[in-house]
Design an enzyme around this catalytic site. Sequence first.
Site, PDB file in Angstrom:
ATOM      1  N   ARG A  27       0.785  -1.127   0.019  1.00  0.00           N
ATOM      2  CA  ARG A  27      -0.070  -0.111  -0.104  1.00  0.00           C
ATOM      3  C   ARG A  27       0.852   1.212  -0.017  1.00  0.00           C
ATOM      4  O   ARG A  27       1.672   1.575   0.801  1.00  0.00           O
ATOM      5  CB  ARG A  27      -0.796   0.016   1.327  1.00  0.00           C
ATOM      6  CG  ARG A  27      -2.438   0.134   0.881  1.00  0.00           C
ATOM      7  CD  ARG A  27      -3.111  -0.210   2.210  1.00  0.00           C
ATOM      8  NE  ARG A  27      -3.595  -1.385   2.263  1.00  0.00           N
ATOM      9  CZ  ARG A  27      -4.553  -1.947   1.444  1.00  0.00           C
ATOM     10  NH1 ARG A  27      -5.158  -1.105   0.467  1.00  0.00           N
ATOM     11  NH2 ARG A  27      -4.972  -3.181   1.310  1.00  0.00           N
ATOM     12  N   GLY A  39      20.538  19.131 -15.432  1.00  0.00           N
ATOM     13  CA  GLY A  39      20.293  20.582 -15.896  1.00  0.00           C
ATOM     14  C   GLY A  39      18.999  21.094 -15.283  1.00  0.00           C
ATOM     15  O   GLY A  39      18.989  22.206 -14.874  1.00  0.00           O
ATOM     16  N   SER A  90      12.041   7.731 -13.424  1.00  0.00           N
ATOM     17  CA  SER A  90      12.785   7.022 -12.193  1.00  0.00           C
ATOM     18  C   SER A  90      11.878   6.787 -11.261  1.00  0.00           C
ATOM     19  O   SER A  90      10.638   7.525 -11.162  1.00  0.00           O
ATOM     20  CB  SER A  90      14.028   8.001 -11.905  1.00  0.00           C
ATOM     21  OG  SER A  90      13.420   9.057 -11.386  1.00  0.00           O
ATOM     22  N   LYS A 184      32.374  19.958 -11.708  1.00  0.00           N
ATOM     23  CA  LYS A 184      32.411  20.009 -10.455  1.00  0.00           C
ATOM     24  C   LYS A 184      31.989  18.549  -9.961  1.00  0.00           C
ATOM     25  O   LYS A 184      30.991  17.846  -9.837  1.00  0.00           O
ATOM     26  CB  LYS A 184      30.901  20.666 -10.063  1.00  0.00           C
ATOM     27  CG  LYS A 184      30.740  20.663  -8.239  1.00  0.00           C
ATOM     28  CD  LYS A 184      29.742  20.380  -7.835  1.00  0.00           C
ATOM     29  CE  LYS A 184      29.088  19.199  -8.047  1.00  0.00           C
ATOM     30  NZ  LYS A 184      29.773  17.687  -7.345  1.00  0.00           N
ATOM     31  N   GLU A 189      34.007  10.723  -8.571  1.00  0.00           N
ATOM     32  CA  GLU A 189      34.417  10.977  -9.907  1.00  0.00           C
ATOM     33  C   GLU A 189      35.774  11.372 -10.340  1.00  0.00           C
ATOM     34  O   GLU A 189      36.148  11.243 -11.443  1.00  0.00           O
ATOM     35  CB  GLU A 189      33.100  12.099 -10.461  1.00  0.00           C
ATOM     36  CG  GLU A 189      31.712  11.600 -10.460  1.00  0.00           C
ATOM     37  CD  GLU A 189      30.719  12.495 -10.379  1.00  0.00           C
ATOM     38  OE1 GLU A 189      29.503  12.328 -10.327  1.00  0.00           O
ATOM     39  OE2 GLU A 189      31.082  13.851  -9.992  1.00  0.00           O
ATOM     40  N   SER A 223      33.576  18.313  -4.861  1.00  0.00           N
ATOM     41  CA  SER A 223      32.751  18.355  -3.850  1.00  0.00           C
ATOM     42  C   SER A 223      32.884  17.102  -2.926  1.00  0.00           C
ATOM     43  O   SER A 223      32.983  16.001  -3.615  1.00  0.00           O
ATOM     44  CB  SER A 223      31.157  18.396  -4.242  1.00  0.00           C
ATOM     45  OG  SER A 223      30.758  17.125  -4.965  1.00  0.00           O
ATOM     46  N   GLY A 225      30.750  16.154   0.016  1.00  0.00           N
ATOM     47  CA  GLY A 225      30.024  16.111   1.098  1.00  0.00           C
ATOM     48  C   GLY A 225      30.149  16.914   2.100  1.00  0.00           C
ATOM     49  O   GLY A 225      30.308  18.013   1.990  1.00  0.00           O
ATOM     50  N   ASP A 255      23.667  19.336  -7.423  1.00  0.00           N
ATOM     51  CA  ASP A 255      22.776  20.046  -8.206  1.00  0.00           C
ATOM     52  C   ASP A 255      22.520  21.480  -7.768  1.00  0.00           C
ATOM     53  O   ASP A 255      23.059  22.753  -8.240  1.00  0.00           O
ATOM     54  CB  ASP A 255      21.440  19.328  -8.850  1.00  0.00           C
ATOM     55  CG  ASP A 255      21.687  18.355  -9.588  1.00  0.00           C
ATOM     56  OD1 ASP A 255      22.747  18.199 -10.195  1.00  0.00           O
ATOM     57  OD2 ASP A 255      20.836  17.507  -9.280  1.00  0.00           O
ATOM     58  N   GLY A 290      13.384  14.293   1.156  1.00  0.00           N
ATOM     59  CA  GLY A 290      13.393  13.682  -0.506  1.00  0.00           C
ATOM     60  C   GLY A 290      14.188  14.434  -1.264  1.00  0.00           C
ATOM     61  O   GLY A 290      15.508  14.709  -1.075  1.00  0.00           O
TER      62      GLY A 290
END
Length: 315
Positions: A27, A39, A90, A184, A189, A223, A225, A255, A290
């Site tokens: 549910r 973007g 997604s 960035k 990465e 970056s 974190g 972003d 979220g």
Amino acid sequence: MIVTLTMNPALDKSTRTLTVTPEDKLRCETLQVEPGGGGVNVSRAIHNLGGESLMLYTAGGMSGQEFEMLLQAQGLPNQRIPIAGNTRESFTVFEESSRHQYRFNMPGPTLAEAEWRQVLELLAALPQPDYLVASGSLPPGVPDDFYALVAGQMAGTKTRVVIDTSGRALRTLVQHPAPVYLIKPNLAELAELAGEDLNDDEEIVNAAQRIVDESGIQQIVVSLGAGGVIVVDDQRAARQRTPTVPIRSKIGAGDSTVAGIVLGLARGLPGAEAIRFGVAAGAAAVMTPGSELCRRADAERLFDLMQRNHVLEYL
Ligand SMILES: Nc1ncnc2c1ncn2[C@@H]1O[C@H](COP(=O)(O)OP(=O)(O)OP(=O)(O)O)[C@@H](O)[C@H]1O
Ligand SMILES: [Mg+2]
């Protein structure tokens, strides 16, 4: 004037349920639907921060139509490049009992050469923006050097090109001499680009400096974190720490950081202050639940706080 480019947008659908269990019918709460993708998120964060931008994105099929309608309804300036394939969706489920988020990402539709070339043509035809932010993955069919093509096309114009991507699209960009104002990467990465683990500030700075020396990239904002960012260009390396904030959801931090930096620069802030505004926006995004991006009041409060307590440290 800021333009963002999203080659592989997604219709982000999310819901909540008490516990995710196999076989049972679960549910779930009413489905939330948001337009997303690199973007598009940067543009939405810029909007939250009180700025304006135009988003360009490819979209097709029923999902693409819904995507465009949602942007219109939210009053976000946008221009769609139509494609034959269906815009991907997604799906995220928040499990209330564990507070875990399950995120399901589908590949994007395959673009034909004529479709991705149309993006380049549109960029050439638009009035030149001060900043072009290309962010996110490239969908199937789009060549790995697409972002290098974009940067090459902007060479010699007033437009500063900012790119936030990963994997092969990022590696190809670094191997290309096209002028890029800023990238960035996050730590993973950058490590992937450098081809080695990066264990401390010195290793991060050295890896970024090597890339700046060997590519057309002028500035790298790594970056980290909760560790804030390390900024490297051909002159200097510096660290901007982030204040401690209550963590709700890290989705959208990257972003929002890009949005804050670019909006700060577009408003005429000096480089160091634009970086500080970006880090404030990233930290503000962590405070929201979220997939919600940064809120303006949080970002501005953190920016002021940092002005007193978190100055840029040269390394
Ligand atoms: N726990 C945190 N506390 C404070 N600020 C944070 C935290 N996590 C992230 N930030 C801010 O957000 C910025 C971007 O975060 P991060 O390095 O995780 O980006 P990313 O991996 O690109 O994220 P994304 O998954 O959104 O692409 C950081 O540099 C920092 O300024
Ligand atoms: Mg990121």
